[in-house]
Structure formats: structure tokens, C-alpha cells
Design a protein around this motif. Structure first.
Motif, mmCIF file in Angstrom:
data_model
loop_
_atom_site.group_PDB
_atom_site.id
_atom_site.type_symbol
_atom_site.label_atom_id
_atom_site.label_comp_id
_atom_site.label_asym_id
_atom_site.label_seq_id
_atom_site.Cartn_x
_atom_site.Cartn_y
_atom_site.Cartn_z
ATOM 1 N N ASP A 1 -20.703 -17.717 -70.402
ATOM 2 C CA ASP A 1 -20.137 -16.347 -69.804
ATOM 3 C C ASP A 1 -19.173 -16.695 -68.704
ATOM 4 N N ILE A 2 -19.300 -17.710 -67.886
ATOM 5 C CA ILE A 2 -18.189 -17.998 -66.768
ATOM 6 C C ILE A 2 -17.168 -18.239 -67.479
ATOM 7 N N GLU A 3 -17.131 -19.315 -68.552
ATOM 8 C CA GLU A 3 -15.920 -19.396 -68.992
ATOM 9 C C GLU A 3 -15.322 -18.269 -70.030
ATOM 10 N N PHE A 4 -15.987 -17.414 -70.438
ATOM 11 C CA PHE A 4 -15.554 -16.258 -71.068
ATOM 12 C C PHE A 4 -14.777 -15.384 -70.416
ATOM 13 N N PHE A 5 -15.075 -15.249 -69.107
ATOM 14 C CA PHE A 5 -14.358 -14.190 -68.168
ATOM 15 C C PHE A 5 -12.743 -14.697 -68.169
ATOM 16 N N ASP A 6 -12.595 -16.081 -67.673
ATOM 17 C CA ASP A 6 -11.142 -16.494 -67.579
ATOM 18 C C ASP A 6 -10.513 -16.438 -69.024
ATOM 19 N N LEU A 7 -11.093 -16.888 -70.044
ATOM 20 C CA LEU A 7 -10.753 -16.646 -71.578
ATOM 21 C C LEU A 7 -10.510 -15.112 -71.733
ATOM 22 N N GLY A 8 -11.227 -14.313 -71.396
ATOM 23 C CA GLY A 8 -10.581 -12.824 -71.664
ATOM 24 C C GLY A 8 -9.423 -12.539 -70.849
ATOM 25 N N VAL A 9 -9.337 -12.731 -69.700
ATOM 26 C CA VAL A 9 -8.154 -12.691 -68.742
ATOM 27 C C VAL A 9 -6.900 -13.077 -69.470
ATOM 28 N N ALA A 10 -6.877 -14.455 -69.960
ATOM 29 C CA ALA A 10 -5.689 -15.031 -70.670
ATOM 30 C C ALA A 10 -5.536 -14.340 -71.741
ATOM 31 N N CYS A 11 -6.417 -13.922 -72.863
ATOM 32 C CA CYS A 11 -6.301 -13.111 -74.010
ATOM 33 C C CYS A 11 -5.516 -11.893 -73.693
ATOM 34 N N ILE A 12 -5.781 -11.187 -72.916
ATOM 35 C CA ILE A 12 -5.434 -9.918 -72.562
ATOM 36 C C ILE A 12 -3.861 -10.037 -72.221
ATOM 37 N N LEU A 13 -3.660 -11.002 -71.241
ATOM 38 C CA LEU A 13 -2.080 -11.246 -70.724
ATOM 39 C C LEU A 13 -1.401 -12.179 -71.659
ATOM 40 N N HIS A 14 -1.647 -12.946 -72.476
ATOM 41 C CA HIS A 14 -1.089 -13.968 -73.010
ATOM 42 C C HIS A 14 0.237 -13.570 -73.433
ATOM 43 N N ASP A 15 0.386 -12.374 -74.061
ATOM 44 C CA ASP A 15 1.724 -12.333 -74.367
ATOM 45 C C ASP A 15 2.418 -11.146 -73.398
ATOM 46 N N TYR A 16 1.991 -11.238 -72.282
ATOM 47 C CA TYR A 16 2.802 -10.352 -71.167
ATOM 48 C C TYR A 16 4.272 -10.457 -71.299
ATOM 49 N N GLY A 17 4.565 -11.590 -71.383
ATOM 50 C CA GLY A 17 5.984 -12.270 -71.432
ATOM 51 C C GLY A 17 6.688 -11.338 -72.332
ATOM 52 N N LYS A 18 6.175 -11.160 -73.395
ATOM 53 C CA LYS A 18 6.847 -10.254 -74.532
ATOM 54 C C LYS A 18 7.329 -8.911 -74.334
ATOM 55 N N VAL A 19 6.886 -8.451 -73.149
ATOM 56 C CA VAL A 19 7.443 -7.152 -72.374
ATOM 57 C C VAL A 19 8.631 -7.354 -72.193
ATOM 58 N N PHE A 20 9.201 -8.349 -71.787
ATOM 59 C CA PHE A 20 10.452 -8.564 -71.276
ATOM 60 C C PHE A 20 11.406 -9.112 -72.540
ATOM 61 N N ASN A 21 12.782 -8.875 -72.678
ATOM 62 C CA ASN A 21 13.503 -9.425 -73.594
ATOM 63 C C ASN A 21 13.922 -10.658 -73.291
ATOM 64 N N TYR A 22 14.688 -11.514 -74.248
ATOM 65 C CA TYR A 22 14.982 -12.885 -74.059
ATOM 66 C C TYR A 22 15.663 -12.930 -72.894
ATOM 67 N N GLU A 23 16.966 -11.997 -72.831
ATOM 68 C CA GLU A 23 17.796 -12.353 -71.487
ATOM 69 C C GLU A 23 17.335 -12.118 -70.284
ATOM 70 N N GLU A 24 16.173 -11.040 -70.216
ATOM 71 C CA GLU A 24 15.678 -10.875 -69.124
ATOM 72 C C GLU A 24 14.757 -12.270 -68.693
ATOM 73 N N LEU A 25 14.115 -12.627 -69.540
ATOM 74 C CA LEU A 25 13.223 -13.889 -69.450
ATOM 75 C C LEU A 25 14.139 -15.189 -68.977
ATOM 76 N N VAL A 26 15.419 -15.323 -69.644
ATOM 77 C CA VAL A 26 16.214 -16.381 -68.992
ATOM 78 C C VAL A 26 16.638 -16.238 -67.953
ATOM 79 N N LYS A 27 17.025 -14.996 -67.310
ATOM 80 C CA LYS A 27 17.353 -14.686 -65.993
ATOM 81 C C LYS A 27 16.191 -15.030 -65.158
ATOM 82 N N ILE A 28 15.199 -14.345 -65.266
ATOM 83 C CA ILE A 28 14.035 -14.783 -64.444
ATOM 84 C C ILE A 28 13.696 -16.203 -64.227
ATOM 85 N N ALA A 29 13.674 -16.845 -65.501
ATOM 86 C CA ALA A 29 13.561 -18.377 -65.216
ATOM 87 C C ALA A 29 14.473 -19.077 -64.654
#
Ligand SMILES: [Fe+2]
Length: 203
Positions: free
Chosen positions: A53-81
């Protein structure tokens, strides 16, 4: 979200995961939100076989947020990096399909205050994997590619295989990924061969 109840999480942890899903719902497109929830759902199905269960909590957070970067477009991501001098190589910087994961860890820390190195690493490498992946990261990697809205030849077999033999499933999912990229004449990430050999039990 009922599937979360199959794990013995604390009330606080359940509340946190619920809150996160509400937050991404208001930020992401409906298809990206649905994909994130589907990834969480299938990861939890796989995790019930393999994780505590303990490991699942971290995995759950990672699943929910794994594609958060896709909220930004490519140009924005390059700029942020660039502006934040992130450790992102030139291959990733020039790769619109992969950059969301390599900037994703920074964005999740910045915007959701998630500082667990385990979760941040899972997010950063969810697209290409890494050598000797831990169990939770294998589950995220697989769930991302076989969740219920994915629809390609052989996906049902992969879903079943995930519940029987996680390592064999990882090998098959990785193989599929490589073939998919090559068929479309796209660049392979330079680490792909290294990771593939590692998954095969090679060097
Ligand atoms: Fe994804």
C-alpha cells in the motif's frame, strides 16, 4: 475512483489523490485527463498483484501527474527547460514527443509541490524508461501504454500479460514501442538500445 479503495491508504492519502485528480481535471483537456485516470486505474489493477500500500501511494501520484507536461505546448516546454537550466539533453530538447516527460518532473515540483525523488524520477522517465527500472516505475510505464482507451493490435494480450508476468510484459511493451517509432520513421532516443538490452537481460 473506487479502485483506490482496494488499497489500505490513510484517509489523508485518499483525500490527497482525490484532490489531485480534481486539480488536473480543471487544467487538462478531457482526453488527457481521462488518459491520466485510466493510467491510474490500470496501474492500480497491476499493483494489486505486486505492490504494498505504501508504494501504491507514490505510484498513484505519479500516474495522475505523469503527463502534466503535456498541458504545455512544445515551445513553452523548451522555454521552461532553458530558462531554468534543466538538465535536459539536446536530443530531448529537439523532441516534441518526449520533452513533456523530461520537463514534467520540474513542473510537478513547481506546480504541485511534489518533492519525492521517487515520484519525480518516475515522471521524468515514464516515456523512455531507464535501466533496472523499479517495480512501481515498470507499472507506470506499462499502464501508460495499455490503459483501457489504448486501442492497437495486441493491447488486450499485453493487459493480461501485465497481470501474469510483469517483466515479460515490459519487454513486449518496450518492443512494441520501438517498432511503432521505427515504422513511423521517427528518431529513437539514444538510450533506447541500452534500456532494451537491459530489459532483455543483456548489458
Ligand atoms: Fe501518458
Amino acid at each position: 475512483m473506487n479502485f483506490i479503495n482496494s488499497f489500505t491508504l490513510t484517509g489523508k492519502q485518499k483525500e490527497y489523490l482525490k484532490d489531485l485528480t480534481e486539480k488536473i481535471k480543471s487544467i487538462m483537456s478531457s482526453s488527457l485527463y481521462q488518459h491520466s485516470i485510466n493510467t491510474l486505474e490500470y496501474a492500480s489493477t497491476i499493483a494489486q498483484k505486486y505492490l504494498s500500500d505504501i508504494e501504491f501511494f507514490d505510484l498513484g501520484v505519479a500516474c495522475i501527474l505523469h503527463d502534466y507536461g503535456k498541458v504545455f505546448n512544445y515551445e513553452e516546454l523548451v522555454k521552461i527547460a532553458k530558462e531554468n537550466e534543466l538538465e535536459v539533453g539536446s536530443f530531448e530538447l529537439n523532441s516534441p514527443l518526449l520533452l513533456h516527460s523530461f520537463v514534467g518532473d520540474y513542473l510537478v515540483l513547481r506546480d504541485f509541490n511534489v518533492s519525492s525523488s521517487k515520484i519525480l524520477k518516475a515522471i521524468k522517465f515514464h516515456a523512455i524508461g531507464y535501466c533496472n527500472m523499479n517495480l512501481a516505475d515498470k507499472i507506470l510505464f506499462i499502464a501508460d501504454k495499455v490503459e483501457k482507451s489504448r486501442n492497437y493490435n495486441g493491447v488486450k494480450k499485453l493487459r493480461n500479460l501485465a497481470l501474469k508476468n510483469i517483466n515479460l510484459c515490459l519487454l513486449e511493451v518496450y518492443k512494441n514501442n520501438i517498432i511503432y517509432i521505427i515504422k513511423r520513421n521517427r528518431f529513437l532516443h539514444p538510450d533506447t538500445v541500452k534500456i532494451w538490452n537491459n530489459i532483455c537481460g543483456g548489458v
